[in-house]
Design a protein around this motif. Structure first.
Motif, PDB file in Angstrom:
ATOM      1  N   MET A 270       0.829  -1.169   0.000  1.00 27.54           N
ATOM      2  CA  MET A 270       0.000   0.000   0.000  1.00 27.54           C
ATOM      3  C   MET A 270       0.886   1.250   0.000  1.00 27.54           C
ATOM      4  O   MET A 270       1.765   1.386   0.838  1.00 27.54           O
ATOM      5  N   VAL A 271       0.676   2.118  -0.940  1.00 34.48           N
ATOM      6  CA  VAL A 271       1.438   3.350  -1.054  1.00 34.48           C
ATOM      7  C   VAL A 271       0.727   4.438  -0.266  1.00 34.48           C
ATOM      8  O   VAL A 271      -0.457   4.684  -0.461  1.00 34.48           O
ATOM      9  N   THR A 272       1.449   5.068   0.652  1.00 33.60           N
ATOM     10  CA  THR A 272       0.864   6.133   1.443  1.00 33.60           C
ATOM     11  C   THR A 272       1.612   7.440   1.207  1.00 33.60           C
ATOM     12  O   THR A 272       2.803   7.441   0.937  1.00 33.60           O
ATOM     13  N   ILE A 273       0.889   8.538   1.317  1.00 30.17           N
ATOM     14  CA  ILE A 273       1.471   9.871   1.205  1.00 30.17           C
ATOM     15  C   ILE A 273       1.118  10.611   2.488  1.00 30.17           C
ATOM     16  O   ILE A 273      -0.054  10.666   2.871  1.00 30.17           O
ATOM     17  N   THR A 274       2.126  11.187   3.124  1.00 26.31           N
ATOM     18  CA  THR A 274       1.892  11.894   4.376  1.00 26.31           C
ATOM     19  C   THR A 274       1.130  13.198   4.131  1.00 26.31           C
ATOM     20  O   THR A 274       1.066  13.699   3.002  1.00 26.31           O
ATOM     21  N   ARG A 275       0.587  13.728   5.194  1.00 24.31           N
ATOM     22  CA  ARG A 275      -0.143  15.000   5.119  1.00 24.31           C
ATOM     23  C   ARG A 275       0.768  16.118   4.620  1.00 24.31           C
ATOM     24  O   ARG A 275       0.373  16.930   3.785  1.00 24.31           O
ATOM     25  N   GLN A 276       2.012  16.166   5.124  1.00 23.92           N
ATOM     26  CA  GLN A 276       2.978  17.185   4.701  1.00 23.92           C
ATOM     27  C   GLN A 276       3.252  17.095   3.208  1.00 23.92           C
ATOM     28  O   GLN A 276       3.308  18.111   2.515  1.00 23.92           O
ATOM     29  N   THR A 277       3.432  15.882   2.708  1.00 27.20           N
ATOM     30  CA  THR A 277       3.699  15.689   1.287  1.00 27.20           C
ATOM     31  C   THR A 277       2.488  16.090   0.463  1.00 27.20           C
ATOM     32  O   THR A 277       2.627  16.752  -0.566  1.00 27.20           O
ATOM     33  N   MET A 278       1.307  15.745   0.923  1.00 25.01           N
ATOM     34  CA  MET A 278       0.084  16.132   0.222  1.00 25.01           C
ATOM     35  C   MET A 278      -0.036  17.651   0.146  1.00 25.01           C
ATOM     36  O   MET A 278      -0.402  18.209  -0.891  1.00 25.01           O
ATOM     37  N   GLU A 279       0.289  18.331   1.224  1.00 24.85           N
ATOM     38  CA  GLU A 279       0.240  19.792   1.226  1.00 24.85           C
ATOM     39  C   GLU A 279       1.242  20.383   0.235  1.00 24.85           C
ATOM     40  O   GLU A 279       0.955  21.395  -0.412  1.00 24.85           O
ATOM     41  N   LEU A 280       2.417  19.752   0.104  1.00 27.54           N
ATOM     42  CA  LEU A 280       3.387  20.186  -0.912  1.00 27.54           C
ATOM     43  C   LEU A 280       2.790  20.066  -2.308  1.00 27.54           C
ATOM     44  O   LEU A 280       2.930  20.977  -3.132  1.00 27.54           O
ATOM     45  N   PHE A 281       2.156  18.935  -2.574  1.00 31.84           N
ATOM     46  CA  PHE A 281       1.551  18.721  -3.892  1.00 31.84           C
ATOM     47  C   PHE A 281       0.468  19.750  -4.194  1.00 31.84           C
ATOM     48  O   PHE A 281       0.400  20.284  -5.293  1.00 31.84           O
ATOM     49  N   LEU A 282      -0.367  20.021  -3.232  1.00 30.92           N
ATOM     50  CA  LEU A 282      -1.507  20.912  -3.448  1.00 30.92           C
ATOM     51  C   LEU A 282      -1.092  22.353  -3.729  1.00 30.92           C
ATOM     52  O   LEU A 282      -1.880  23.130  -4.252  1.00 30.92           O
ATOM     53  N   LYS A 283       0.145  22.695  -3.430  1.00 27.98           N
ATOM     54  CA  LYS A 283       0.661  24.034  -3.742  1.00 27.98           C
ATOM     55  C   LYS A 283       1.105  24.153  -5.202  1.00 27.98           C
ATOM     56  O   LYS A 283       1.331  25.253  -5.692  1.00 27.98           O
ATOM     57  N   GLU A 284       1.228  23.031  -5.876  1.00 32.81           N
ATOM     58  CA  GLU A 284       1.726  23.006  -7.246  1.00 32.81           C
ATOM     59  C   GLU A 284       0.573  23.041  -8.244  1.00 32.81           C
ATOM     60  O   GLU A 284      -0.521  22.557  -7.969  1.00 32.81           O
ATOM     61  N   PHE A 285       0.851  23.584  -9.426  1.00 33.50           N
ATOM     62  CA  PHE A 285      -0.164  23.711 -10.468  1.00 33.50           C
ATOM     63  C   PHE A 285      -0.593  22.343 -11.006  1.00 33.50           C
ATOM     64  O   PHE A 285      -1.769  22.068 -11.163  1.00 33.50           O
ATOM     65  N   HIS A 286       0.362  21.474 -11.295  1.00 28.53           N
ATOM     66  CA  HIS A 286       0.084  20.141 -11.850  1.00 28.53           C
ATOM     67  C   HIS A 286       0.181  19.076 -10.754  1.00 28.53           C
ATOM     68  O   HIS A 286       0.839  18.059 -10.906  1.00 28.53           O
ATOM     69  N   TYR A 287      -0.526  19.309  -9.658  1.00 28.74           N
ATOM     70  CA  TYR A 287      -0.384  18.419  -8.507  1.00 28.74           C
ATOM     71  C   TYR A 287      -0.847  16.991  -8.787  1.00 28.74           C
ATOM     72  O   TYR A 287      -0.295  16.051  -8.229  1.00 28.74           O
ATOM     73  N   VAL A 288      -1.817  16.815  -9.655  1.00 28.62           N
ATOM     74  CA  VAL A 288      -2.314  15.457  -9.942  1.00 28.62           C
ATOM     75  C   VAL A 288      -1.223  14.630 -10.621  1.00 28.62           C
ATOM     76  O   VAL A 288      -0.971  13.481 -10.244  1.00 28.62           O
ATOM     77  N   GLU A 289      -0.561  15.209 -11.608  1.00 27.34           N
ATOM     78  CA  GLU A 289       0.515  14.510 -12.300  1.00 27.34           C
ATOM     79  C   GLU A 289       1.683  14.230 -11.366  1.00 27.34           C
ATOM     80  O   GLU A 289       2.282  13.143 -11.397  1.00 27.34           O
ATOM     81  N   LEU A 290       2.017  15.194 -10.522  1.00 27.36           N
ATOM     82  CA  LEU A 290       3.113  15.012  -9.574  1.00 27.36           C
ATOM     83  C   LEU A 290       2.787  13.908  -8.572  1.00 27.36           C
ATOM     84  O   LEU A 290       3.638  13.077  -8.259  1.00 27.36           O
ATOM     85  N   MET A 291       1.555  13.894  -8.090  1.00 25.59           N
ATOM     86  CA  MET A 291       1.137  12.839  -7.166  1.00 25.59           C
ATOM     87  C   MET A 291       1.179  11.476  -7.845  1.00 25.59           C
ATOM     88  O   MET A 291       1.595  10.484  -7.240  1.00 25.59           O
ATOM     89  N   ALA A 292       0.758  11.433  -9.090  1.00 29.81           N
ATOM     90  CA  ALA A 292       0.762  10.165  -9.827  1.00 29.81           C
ATOM     91  C   ALA A 292       2.184   9.640  -9.982  1.00 29.81           C
ATOM     92  O   ALA A 292       2.456   8.456  -9.713  1.00 29.81           O
ATOM     93  N   LEU A 293       3.103  10.501 -10.400  1.00 30.33           N
ATOM     94  CA  LEU A 293       4.485  10.064 -10.603  1.00 30.33           C
ATOM     95  C   LEU A 293       5.131   9.667  -9.283  1.00 30.33           C
ATOM     96  O   LEU A 293       5.786   8.617  -9.193  1.00 30.33           O
ATOM     97  N   TYR A 294       4.937  10.461  -8.249  1.00 28.09           N
ATOM     98  CA  TYR A 294       5.508  10.139  -6.939  1.00 28.09           C
ATOM     99  C   TYR A 294       4.933   8.825  -6.408  1.00 28.09           C
ATOM    100  O   TYR A 294       5.678   7.975  -5.900  1.00 28.09           O
ATOM    101  N   SER A 295       3.648   8.643  -6.539  1.00 27.61           N
ATOM    102  CA  SER A 295       3.014   7.401  -6.087  1.00 27.61           C
ATOM    103  C   SER A 295       3.554   6.202  -6.851  1.00 27.61           C
ATOM    104  O   SER A 295       3.768   5.131  -6.275  1.00 27.61           O
ATOM    105  N   TYR A 296       3.786   6.389  -8.151  1.00 29.45           N
ATOM    106  CA  TYR A 296       4.344   5.306  -8.956  1.00 29.45           C
ATOM    107  C   TYR A 296       5.760   4.954  -8.480  1.00 29.45           C
ATOM    108  O   TYR A 296       6.094   3.780  -8.339  1.00 29.45           O
ATOM    109  N   TYR A 297       6.565   5.971  -8.215  1.00 33.90           N
ATOM    110  CA  TYR A 297       7.918   5.722  -7.700  1.00 33.90           C
ATOM    111  C   TYR A 297       7.850   4.992  -6.357  1.00 33.90           C
ATOM    112  O   TYR A 297       8.635   4.067  -6.104  1.00 33.90           O
TER     113      TYR A 297
END
Length: 91
Positions: free
Chosen positions: A1-28
């Motif tokens: 199970m891949v988990t993303i911390t609250r802090q990391t999620m907040e980093l993503f949400l500050k970015e314009f292309h956060y969905v793509e960034l989350m997808a790539l990070y989750s894949y890694y």
């Protein structure tokens, strides 16, 4: 199970292309779990085929993840300085 911390999620949400960034990070992170390490072997071509993205798009989002401090590009060399592999370290 891949988990993303609250802090990391907040980093993503500050970015314009956060969905793509989350997808790539989750894949890694998924690959890291599969390989049993946080320093993974995952090529740009592998990501291209998984997400149906072009090379420029993969590199753009990978660079963004590096700038966000979530991953690093590593080059491993032997004792003679010859490159033996390229890896991605997940922080």
């Amino acid at each position: 199970m891949v988990t993303i911390t609250r802090q990391t999620m907040e980093l993503f949400l500050k970015e314009f292309h956060y969905v793509e960034l989350m997808a790539l990070y989750s894949y890694y992170k998924y690959i890291a779990e599969e390989q049993g390490t946080n320093t993974i072997k995952c090529t740009t071509e592998q990501v291209e085929n998984t997400f149906c993205w072009g090379t420029q798009r993969v590199r753009k989002y990978k660079k963004a993840l590096i700038n966000m401090g979530l991953i690093d590009d590593l080059t491993k060399k032997d004792k003679y300085g010859k490159i033996i592999g390229h890896f991605i370290q997940i922080k």
